[in-house]
Design a protein around this motif. Structure first.
Motif, short mmCIF file in Angstrom:
data_model
loop_
_atom_site.label_atom_id
_atom_site.label_comp_id
_atom_site.label_asym_id
_atom_site.label_seq_id
_atom_site.Cartn_x
_atom_site.Cartn_y
_atom_site.Cartn_z
N ASN A 165 0.85 -1.19 0.00
CA ASN A 165 0.00 0.00 0.00
C ASN A 165 0.89 1.24 0.00
O ASN A 165 1.53 1.57 1.01
CB ASN A 165 -0.91 -0.01 1.22
CG ASN A 165 -1.79 -1.24 1.27
OD1 ASN A 165 -2.92 -1.21 0.84
ND2 ASN A 165 -1.26 -2.34 1.79
N ILE A 166 0.94 1.92 -1.14
CA ILE A 166 1.81 3.08 -1.32
C ILE A 166 1.01 4.33 -0.97
O ILE A 166 -0.07 4.55 -1.50
CB ILE A 166 2.32 3.18 -2.76
CG1 ILE A 166 2.94 1.85 -3.22
CG2 ILE A 166 3.32 4.32 -2.90
CD1 ILE A 166 3.17 1.77 -4.71
N GLY A 167 1.58 5.17 -0.10
CA GLY A 167 0.93 6.43 0.27
C GLY A 167 1.79 7.62 -0.08
O GLY A 167 2.96 7.69 0.32
N THR A 168 1.21 8.55 -0.84
CA THR A 168 1.94 9.77 -1.21
C THR A 168 1.08 11.01 -0.94
O THR A 168 1.25 12.02 -1.61
CB THR A 168 2.34 9.74 -2.69
OG1 THR A 168 1.17 9.77 -3.51
CG2 THR A 168 3.16 8.50 -3.03
N ALA A 169 0.18 10.91 0.04
CA ALA A 169 -0.71 12.04 0.37
C ALA A 169 -1.44 12.52 -0.88
O ALA A 169 -1.50 13.71 -1.17
CB ALA A 169 0.06 13.18 1.03
N ASN A 190 4.44 -10.36 -7.84
CA ASN A 190 3.26 -11.20 -7.65
C ASN A 190 2.38 -10.71 -6.52
O ASN A 190 1.45 -11.41 -6.10
CB ASN A 190 3.70 -12.64 -7.36
CG ASN A 190 4.40 -13.29 -8.53
OD1 ASN A 190 4.01 -13.09 -9.69
ND2 ASN A 190 5.45 -14.06 -8.25
N TYR A 191 2.66 -9.50 -6.04
CA TYR A 191 1.94 -8.97 -4.89
C TYR A 191 0.93 -7.92 -5.33
O TYR A 191 1.21 -7.09 -6.21
CB TYR A 191 2.91 -8.36 -3.87
CG TYR A 191 3.86 -9.38 -3.29
CD1 TYR A 191 3.47 -10.20 -2.23
CD2 TYR A 191 5.14 -9.57 -3.83
CE1 TYR A 191 4.32 -11.15 -1.72
CE2 TYR A 191 5.99 -10.52 -3.32
CZ TYR A 191 5.59 -11.32 -2.26
OH TYR A 191 6.43 -12.27 -1.75
N SER A 192 -0.25 -7.93 -4.70
CA SER A 192 -1.24 -6.91 -5.00
C SER A 192 -0.79 -5.56 -4.44
O SER A 192 -0.03 -5.50 -3.47
CB SER A 192 -2.60 -7.29 -4.41
OG SER A 192 -2.51 -7.47 -3.00
N HIS A 193 -1.24 -4.48 -5.05
CA HIS A 193 -0.78 -3.17 -4.62
C HIS A 193 -1.85 -2.12 -4.90
O HIS A 193 -2.77 -2.34 -5.70
CB HIS A 193 0.51 -2.78 -5.34
CG HIS A 193 0.34 -2.60 -6.82
ND1 HIS A 193 0.29 -3.67 -7.71
CD2 HIS A 193 0.19 -1.47 -7.58
CE1 HIS A 193 0.11 -3.22 -8.93
NE2 HIS A 193 0.05 -1.90 -8.89
N VAL A 194 -1.69 -0.98 -4.24
CA VAL A 194 -2.59 0.15 -4.46
C VAL A 194 -1.84 1.43 -4.13
O VAL A 194 -0.96 1.43 -3.26
CB VAL A 194 -3.88 0.02 -3.60
CG1 VAL A 194 -3.55 0.14 -2.11
CG2 VAL A 194 -4.91 1.06 -4.00
N PHE A 199 -4.53 3.71 2.99
CA PHE A 199 -3.39 4.35 3.64
C PHE A 199 -2.71 5.31 2.67
O PHE A 199 -2.01 4.90 1.75
CB PHE A 199 -2.40 3.29 4.14
CG PHE A 199 -2.99 2.40 5.19
CD1 PHE A 199 -3.08 2.82 6.51
CD2 PHE A 199 -3.49 1.15 4.87
CE1 PHE A 199 -3.64 2.01 7.49
CE2 PHE A 199 -4.05 0.33 5.83
CZ PHE A 199 -4.13 0.76 7.15
N LYS A 200 -2.92 6.61 2.89
CA LYS A 200 -2.37 7.63 2.02
C LYS A 200 -1.07 8.22 2.55
O LYS A 200 -0.46 9.08 1.90
CB LYS A 200 -3.39 8.77 1.86
CG LYS A 200 -4.73 8.33 1.29
CD LYS A 200 -5.71 9.49 1.24
CE LYS A 200 -7.09 9.03 0.79
NZ LYS A 200 -7.07 8.57 -0.61
N GLY A 201 -0.63 7.74 3.69
CA GLY A 201 0.52 8.32 4.37
C GLY A 201 0.07 9.02 5.64
O GLY A 201 -0.93 9.75 5.63
#
Length: 265
Positions: A165-169, A190-194, A199-201
């Motif tokens: 889960n990548i958060g960059t505000a 092979n991993y799911s991501h968003v 979680f935006k940071g």
């Protein structure tokens, strides 16, 4: 003794781990409920999972004290970061909503102020000084705020959390080309991501990420099932971690390359 561990690196990249601490101030453990005494909301084992950071050249800042002492990823005035369920600067519940303390009020105002000065402020002073030093020397400062969480927490989010889960505000804390590269890196795995999902940071990402001024910050929240047992005693699983590390390292290398280049794409 400082309430954190700090290891300087060789490039203008800092990896912050504000929720890995397991120490508690004197007398706090006895006040916690039986469920809370195992510290279930800890970002377990991240220093072991990120065992390649010294080789990459990143500096590392690791909290010693549990988030139940004070949450280093919340603003000092305790302004809520999310409109949905969350926990504050001085948590009073577990992530699942159960109480943190056995009885009585969590903390008196004087105790809150003391913890802010003893634990929160030193961590952020080190964080700010390190990033400012990077910027003064290299013209850029890059920050990765590293987190992990149980993959299923119904009070906080529906269903199972994506693996990465990548958060960059919402794009305000880092240059857009870096977000694109990070998403592409996750997409090759092979991993799911968003990007900027639940979680935006937290405060660290939102406060220190100022890309127009050369300060870039990203939060990575990982589902813990990919490298450990999510129930007590929260055992680290090296076979799962070994599968995850190549993707994790590629993620960090995107930030490291950007830091080494001085922000030049």
């Amino acid at each position: 003794m400082e309430p954190y561990l700090f290891k300087p690196g060789r490039i203008p990249l800092l990896v912050s781990m504000p929720h890995v601490g397991t120490q508690l101030p004197e007398g706090l453990h006895e006040r916690l409920t039986d469920e809370a005494q195992s510290l279930p909301d800890t970002d377990w084992h991240l220093p072991i999972l990120y065992d390649f950071l010294e080789e990459v050249g990143a500096s590392v800042l690791v909290a010693r004290y549990s988030r139940y002492t004070i949450d280093l990823n919340r603003p000092p005035d305790d302004t809520p970061l999310y409109t949905t369920a969350t926990t504050g600067l001085f948590p009073e519940t577990l992530f699942d909503g159960r109480p943190l303390y056995r009885t009585g009020p969590a903390l008196e105002p004087a105790a809150r102020k003391a913890r802010l000065e003893a634990y929160w402020r030193p961590y952020h002073e080190r964080l700010e000084q390190t990033l400012a030093g990077f910027h003064a020397q290299h013209g850029i400062a890059v920050l990765l705020d590293a987190h992990s969480i149980c993959s299923v927490v119904p009070r906080l989010f529906e269903g199972r959390l994506p693996d990465l889960n990548i958060g960059t505000a919402d794009g305000r804390s880092v240059a857009p080309e870096i977000s694109e590269r990070l998403v592409a890196t996750c997409a090759m795995s092979n991993y799911s991501h968003v990007l900027n999902g639940r979680f935006k940071g937290g405060y660290i990402t939102r406060h220190y990420g100022r890309p127009a001024s050369g300060y870039h910050a990203v939060q990575l929240e990982m589902a813990q099932c990919n490298y450990m047992d999510e129930e007590a005693p929260f055992t680290f699983r090296e076979e799962r971690a070994a599968a995850l590390r190549p993707t994790l390292r590629r993620f960090v290398e995107v930030l490291a390359d950007f830091a080494r280049s001085g922000g030049r794409s």
